[in-house]
Design an enzyme around this catalytic site. Structure first.
Site, PDB file in Angstrom:
ATOM      1  N   CYS A 187       0.830  -1.216   0.000  1.00 39.85           N
ATOM      2  CA  CYS A 187       0.000   0.000   0.000  1.00 39.85           C
ATOM      3  C   CYS A 187       0.864   1.266   0.000  1.00 39.85           C
ATOM      4  O   CYS A 187       2.011   1.244   0.437  1.00 39.85           O
ATOM      5  CB  CYS A 187      -0.906  -0.020   1.227  1.00 39.85           C
ATOM      6  N   ASP A 244      -7.264  -3.590  10.663  1.00 37.61           N
ATOM      7  CA  ASP A 244      -6.071  -2.759  10.869  1.00 37.61           C
ATOM      8  C   ASP A 244      -6.030  -2.348  12.345  1.00 37.61           C
ATOM      9  O   ASP A 244      -6.999  -2.535  13.098  1.00 37.61           O
ATOM     10  CB  ASP A 244      -6.182  -1.522   9.950  1.00 37.61           C
TER      11      ASP A 244
HETATM   12  O1  LIG Z   1      -1.140   4.484   4.528  1.00 39.06           O
HETATM   13  C1  LIG Z   1      -1.653   5.565   4.825  1.00 39.06           C
HETATM   14  O2  LIG Z   1      -0.987   6.597   4.923  1.00 39.06           O
HETATM   15  C2  LIG Z   1      -3.141   5.631   5.089  1.00 39.06           C
HETATM   16  C3  LIG Z   1      -3.692   6.854   5.459  1.00 39.06           C
HETATM   17  C4  LIG Z   1      -5.051   6.951   5.697  1.00 39.06           C
HETATM   18  C5  LIG Z   1      -5.856   5.836   5.580  1.00 39.06           C
HETATM   19  C6  LIG Z   1      -5.322   4.606   5.209  1.00 39.06           C
HETATM   20  C7  LIG Z   1      -3.973   4.489   4.974  1.00 39.06           C
HETATM   21  N1  LIG Z   1      -3.404   3.261   4.645  1.00 39.06           N
HETATM   22  C8  LIG Z   1      -4.189   2.101   4.470  1.00 39.06           C
HETATM   23  C9  LIG Z   1      -3.496   0.804   4.309  1.00 39.06           C
HETATM   24  O3  LIG Z   1      -4.070  -0.095   3.677  1.00 39.06           O
HETATM   25  C10 LIG Z   1      -2.178   0.502   5.004  1.00 39.06           C
HETATM   26  O4  LIG Z   1      -1.453  -0.406   4.239  1.00 39.06           O
HETATM   27  C11 LIG Z   1      -2.494  -0.141   6.357  1.00 39.06           C
HETATM   28  O5  LIG Z   1      -3.067   0.831   7.181  1.00 39.06           O
HETATM   29  C12 LIG Z   1      -1.221  -0.708   7.043  1.00 39.06           C
HETATM   30  O6  LIG Z   1      -0.228   0.259   7.182  1.00 39.06           O
HETATM   31  P1  LIG Z   1       1.115  -0.058   8.030  1.00 39.06           P
HETATM   32  O7  LIG Z   1       0.720  -0.275   9.449  1.00 39.06           O
HETATM   33  O8  LIG Z   1       1.936   1.170   7.838  1.00 39.06           O
HETATM   34  O9  LIG Z   1       1.760  -1.266   7.408  1.00 39.06           O
END
Ligand SMILES: O=C(O)c1ccccc1NCC(=O)[C@H](O)[C@H](O)COP(=O)(O)O
Length: 203
Positions: free
Chosen positions: A7, A127
């Protein structure tokens, strides 16, 4: 084999990385974030994506008409709702587009997960709950809270090459989603993306 989603792509270099490594899904974040892309940026990036990789659009409480416009323009093939979107919102969105929908839940309780199962989305995504932050926190949660779920679901939140196999063993996820742990200084890193994909696929 478990599926994998990378992502928060935002540069041409990110597309070159995923085209070489071929995750199942990639995400473009249209919500406020350091990873945010505009519709025009996402269109240009999505065009360069290998056909076997599914582009996902990540939205937070966006107007359904805007989400549908981006989906129907062919920029994304899957819609990820990462805010407080409810059944009424999903119904409205479905009136504008027939693209499949992932509803993200920032997990605080088992009850919340059971309630989300009743939504008319195609997939769920679990999440980490962090007050004031919708996603991309890099922080993990306890996946044993998930239990039995009737829809296919993604897990996300602080996943990394070193913990993803263990997390996948402790739940029945369809796919694993990552952003922060495959970045260096806020940018996707090819080696980290490769190690994460291998860790998911090896199981
Ligand atoms: O990634 C972002 O900045 C974000 C911002 C606002 C809403 C959603 C967002 N990301 C969504 C995703 O699918 C991410 O991959 C997921 O939250 C996991 O992130 P991480 O903990 O950094 O691997």
């Amino acid at each position: 084999m478990k599926k994998v989603k990378i992502c928060g792509l935002r540069r041409k270099e990110d597309i070159l990385i995923v085209n070489r490594l071929k995750p199942d899904y990639v995400g473009f974040v249209f919500a406020d974030s350091s990873r945010k892309v505009t519709k025009e940026e996402a269109k240009a990036l999505s065009k360069q994506l290998e056909k076997e990789i599914c582009p996902v659009g990540v939205f937070v409480n966006e107007e359904p008409e805007i989400v549908a416009q981006i989906a129907n323009a062919g920029i994304i093939d899957l819609i990820q709702l990462h805010g407080e979107e409810d059944e009424a919102y999903i119904q409205k969105l479905k009136a504008f587009t027939n693209k499949p929908i992932i509803k993200a839940v920032r997990v605080r309780s088992r009850e919340q997960i059971q309630k989300a199962e009743a939504l008319s989305c195609d997939y769920l995504l679990f999440d980490t709950y962090i007050k004031g932050q919708y996603g991309g926190s890099g922080k993990p949660f306890d996946v044993s809270l998930i239990g039995e779920v009737s829809k296919p679901y993604f897990i996300a939140g602080g996943l990394s090459e070193s913990n993803v196999a263990e997390k996948l063993k402790n739940c029945d996820a369809f796919a694993a989603d990552v952003s922060s742990a495959v970045e260096i200084d806020g940018y996707k890193d090819e080696k980290k993306v490769q190690q994460f994909i291998e860790a998911v696929r090896k199981g």
